[in-house]
Design a protein around this motif. Structure first.
Motif, PDB file in Angstrom:
ATOM      1  N   HIS A 171      23.212 -11.277  17.644  1.00 50.87           N
ATOM      2  CA  HIS A 171      23.383 -12.606  18.239  1.00 50.87           C
ATOM      3  C   HIS A 171      22.175 -13.349  17.453  1.00 50.87           C
ATOM      4  O   HIS A 171      22.523 -14.658  17.143  1.00 50.87           O
ATOM      5  CB  HIS A 171      23.006 -12.946  19.771  1.00 50.87           C
ATOM      6  CG  HIS A 171      24.342 -12.608  20.565  1.00 50.87           C
ATOM      7  ND1 HIS A 171      25.539 -13.203  20.343  1.00 50.87           N
ATOM      8  CD2 HIS A 171      24.564 -11.653  21.479  1.00 50.87           C
ATOM      9  CE1 HIS A 171      26.513 -12.681  21.072  1.00 50.87           C
ATOM     10  NE2 HIS A 171      25.818 -12.180  21.984  1.00 50.87           N
ATOM     11  N   LEU A 172      21.209 -12.724  17.205  1.00 50.65           N
ATOM     12  CA  LEU A 172      19.937 -13.197  16.298  1.00 50.65           C
ATOM     13  C   LEU A 172      20.618 -13.597  14.938  1.00 50.65           C
ATOM     14  O   LEU A 172      20.127 -14.607  14.382  1.00 50.65           O
ATOM     15  CB  LEU A 172      18.699 -12.192  16.326  1.00 50.65           C
ATOM     16  CG  LEU A 172      17.433 -13.002  15.507  1.00 50.65           C
ATOM     17  CD1 LEU A 172      17.034 -13.831  15.979  1.00 50.65           C
ATOM     18  CD2 LEU A 172      16.411 -11.685  15.492  1.00 50.65           C
ATOM     19  N   ILE A 173      21.252 -12.821  14.415  1.00 52.54           N
ATOM     20  CA  ILE A 173      21.783 -12.829  12.997  1.00 52.54           C
ATOM     21  C   ILE A 173      22.791 -13.826  13.059  1.00 52.54           C
ATOM     22  O   ILE A 173      22.488 -14.909  12.279  1.00 52.54           O
ATOM     23  CB  ILE A 173      22.455 -11.471  12.438  1.00 52.54           C
ATOM     24  CG1 ILE A 173      21.474 -10.394  12.397  1.00 52.54           C
ATOM     25  CG2 ILE A 173      23.336 -11.722  11.156  1.00 52.54           C
ATOM     26  CD1 ILE A 173      22.074  -9.060  11.916  1.00 52.54           C
ATOM     27  N   GLU A 187      20.533 -12.809  26.781  1.00 54.85           N
ATOM     28  CA  GLU A 187      20.063 -11.613  26.388  1.00 54.85           C
ATOM     29  C   GLU A 187      18.677 -11.158  26.824  1.00 54.85           C
ATOM     30  O   GLU A 187      18.228 -10.123  26.677  1.00 54.85           O
ATOM     31  CB  GLU A 187      20.207 -11.098  25.143  1.00 54.85           C
ATOM     32  CG  GLU A 187      21.891 -11.021  24.606  1.00 54.85           C
ATOM     33  CD  GLU A 187      22.221  -9.757  24.403  1.00 54.85           C
ATOM     34  OE1 GLU A 187      21.487  -8.671  24.832  1.00 54.85           O
ATOM     35  OE2 GLU A 187      23.363  -9.489  24.126  1.00 54.85           O
ATOM     36  N   GLY A 188      17.976 -12.384  27.200  1.00 51.90           N
ATOM     37  CA  GLY A 188      16.786 -12.088  27.931  1.00 51.90           C
ATOM     38  C   GLY A 188      15.634 -12.743  26.865  1.00 51.90           C
ATOM     39  O   GLY A 188      14.326 -12.450  26.948  1.00 51.90           O
ATOM     40  N   MET A 189      15.982 -13.135  25.700  1.00 49.95           N
ATOM     41  CA  MET A 189      15.237 -13.858  24.744  1.00 49.95           C
ATOM     42  C   MET A 189      14.200 -14.854  25.196  1.00 49.95           C
ATOM     43  O   MET A 189      14.926 -15.903  26.094  1.00 49.95           O
ATOM     44  CB  MET A 189      15.795 -14.092  23.464  1.00 49.95           C
ATOM     45  CG  MET A 189      14.734 -14.461  22.537  1.00 49.95           C
ATOM     46  SD  MET A 189      15.202 -15.034  20.740  1.00 49.95           S
ATOM     47  CE  MET A 189      15.587 -13.573  19.937  1.00 49.95           C
ATOM     48  N   SER A 190      12.955 -14.741  25.282  1.00 48.78           N
ATOM     49  CA  SER A 190      12.116 -16.094  25.628  1.00 48.78           C
ATOM     50  C   SER A 190      12.437 -17.160  24.864  1.00 48.78           C
ATOM     51  O   SER A 190      12.461 -17.166  23.817  1.00 48.78           O
ATOM     52  CB  SER A 190      10.593 -15.589  25.593  1.00 48.78           C
ATOM     53  OG  SER A 190      10.272 -15.440  24.415  1.00 48.78           O
ATOM     54  N   VAL A 191      12.185 -18.132  25.652  1.00 48.34           N
ATOM     55  CA  VAL A 191      12.083 -19.462  24.981  1.00 48.34           C
ATOM     56  C   VAL A 191      11.146 -19.890  23.907  1.00 48.34           C
ATOM     57  O   VAL A 191      11.692 -20.279  22.875  1.00 48.34           O
ATOM     58  CB  VAL A 191      12.283 -20.835  25.953  1.00 48.34           C
ATOM     59  CG1 VAL A 191      11.931 -22.072  25.520  1.00 48.34           C
ATOM     60  CG2 VAL A 191      13.423 -20.665  27.030  1.00 48.34           C
ATOM     61  N   GLU A 192      10.157 -19.257  24.123  1.00 46.71           N
ATOM     62  CA  GLU A 192       8.953 -19.273  23.094  1.00 46.71           C
ATOM     63  C   GLU A 192       9.447 -18.629  21.729  1.00 46.71           C
ATOM     64  O   GLU A 192       9.223 -19.117  20.595  1.00 46.71           O
ATOM     65  CB  GLU A 192       7.874 -18.802  23.583  1.00 46.71           C
ATOM     66  CG  GLU A 192       7.142 -19.305  24.759  1.00 46.71           C
ATOM     67  CD  GLU A 192       7.872 -19.251  26.070  1.00 46.71           C
ATOM     68  OE1 GLU A 192       7.414 -19.884  27.136  1.00 46.71           O
ATOM     69  OE2 GLU A 192       8.651 -18.392  26.365  1.00 46.71           O
ATOM     70  N   LYS A 193      10.144 -17.515  22.017  1.00 51.18           N
ATOM     71  CA  LYS A 193      10.513 -16.674  20.547  1.00 51.18           C
ATOM     72  C   LYS A 193      11.588 -17.424  19.947  1.00 51.18           C
ATOM     73  O   LYS A 193      11.793 -17.650  18.966  1.00 51.18           O
ATOM     74  CB  LYS A 193      10.962 -15.151  21.299  1.00 51.18           C
ATOM     75  CG  LYS A 193      11.133 -14.469  19.971  1.00 51.18           C
ATOM     76  CD  LYS A 193      11.580 -12.993  20.449  1.00 51.18           C
ATOM     77  CE  LYS A 193      12.049 -12.136  19.259  1.00 51.18           C
ATOM     78  NZ  LYS A 193      11.887 -10.687  19.828  1.00 51.18           N
ATOM     79  N   ASP A 232      23.711 -17.283  24.233  1.00 51.88           N
ATOM     80  CA  ASP A 232      23.737 -15.938  24.175  1.00 51.88           C
ATOM     81  C   ASP A 232      22.566 -15.199  24.214  1.00 51.88           C
ATOM     82  O   ASP A 232      22.087 -14.251  24.894  1.00 51.88           O
ATOM     83  CB  ASP A 232      24.666 -15.305  22.754  1.00 51.88           C
ATOM     84  CG  ASP A 232      26.060 -15.774  22.876  1.00 51.88           C
ATOM     85  OD1 ASP A 232      26.460 -16.163  23.891  1.00 51.88           O
ATOM     86  OD2 ASP A 232      26.602 -15.851  21.939  1.00 51.88           O
ATOM     87  N   LEU A 233      21.558 -15.559  23.257  1.00 53.16           N
ATOM     88  CA  LEU A 233      20.211 -15.053  23.261  1.00 53.16           C
ATOM     89  C   LEU A 233      19.391 -15.326  24.573  1.00 53.16           C
ATOM     90  O   LEU A 233      18.727 -14.291  24.926  1.00 53.16           O
ATOM     91  CB  LEU A 233      19.450 -15.562  21.990  1.00 53.16           C
ATOM     92  CG  LEU A 233      19.980 -14.716  20.764  1.00 53.16           C
ATOM     93  CD1 LEU A 233      19.356 -15.739  19.362  1.00 53.16           C
ATOM     94  CD2 LEU A 233      19.731 -13.475  20.708  1.00 53.16           C
ATOM     95  N   LEU A 234      19.555 -16.345  24.963  1.00 47.72           N
ATOM     96  CA  LEU A 234      18.789 -16.592  26.355  1.00 47.72           C
ATOM     97  C   LEU A 234      19.419 -15.830  27.471  1.00 47.72           C
ATOM     98  O   LEU A 234      18.757 -14.908  28.258  1.00 47.72           O
ATOM     99  CB  LEU A 234      19.255 -18.148  26.595  1.00 47.72           C
ATOM    100  CG  LEU A 234      18.376 -18.942  26.286  1.00 47.72           C
ATOM    101  CD1 LEU A 234      18.641 -20.525  26.396  1.00 47.72           C
ATOM    102  CD2 LEU A 234      16.891 -18.911  26.348  1.00 47.72           C
TER     103      LEU A 234
END
Length: 149
Positions: free
Chosen positions: A36-38, A62-68, A58-60
């Motif tokens: 998803h990052l790609i 997956e647990g990716m922080s908003v800051e990142k 999708d990334l949210l």
């Protein structure tokens, strides 16, 4: 101007693109969050609002922080937030998506190969290629983001 709904106008074409998307999303050895990052970075480079919307969500999930997440477009300035594998994927994603400018340089290839090894590097490159194809369809046929005002 209203444009065709590409996957309705050519179900066979949509099936072919969908098969590659299915492979890179479900059958590679890449972690889902890396895929998803790609997808997100390719879509940001190409300016596909529909895909940026989807892969941000999708990334949210997956647990990716908003800051990142908000720093993905400027990852070079926030490298400390990303893993070595993520950095390798982001660098190779930019190299391959901008291939008409970069020509997938030997230096970039060597750096990506060191991070991923041959099999995973092929899978990363297929993931980049799939999203570039989907972006071109989404942009050309003006697919709208799902975001609501």
């Amino acid at each position: 101007m209203t444009r065709a709904v590409w996957f309705q106008a050519s179900p066979e074409g949509a099936k072919a693109v969908g098969a590659l998307h299915h492979f890179v999303s479900r059958e590679t050895t890449l972690p889902s969050a890396l895929t998803h990052l790609i997808f997100l970075r390719v879509s940001q480079i190409n300016g596909c609002a529909h895909c940026i919307d989807i892969h941000t969500r999708d990334l949210l999930a997956e647990g990716m922080s908003v800051e990142k997440l908000v720093l993905v477009p400027v990852w070079h300035e926030a490298e400390y937030l990303f893993t070595g594998q993520e950095l390798g994927a982001l660098a190779w994603t930019e190299e391959v998506t901008r291939v008409s400018e970069t020509h997938a340089s030997d230096e970039a290839y060597a750096a990506a190969l060191q991070v991923f090894g041959e099999k995973m590097l092929v899978e990363v490159t297929l993931t980049i290629a799939a999203m570039n194809a989907i972006n071109r369809m989404g942009i050309s046929f003006r697919m709208k983001p799902r975001a609501k005002a």
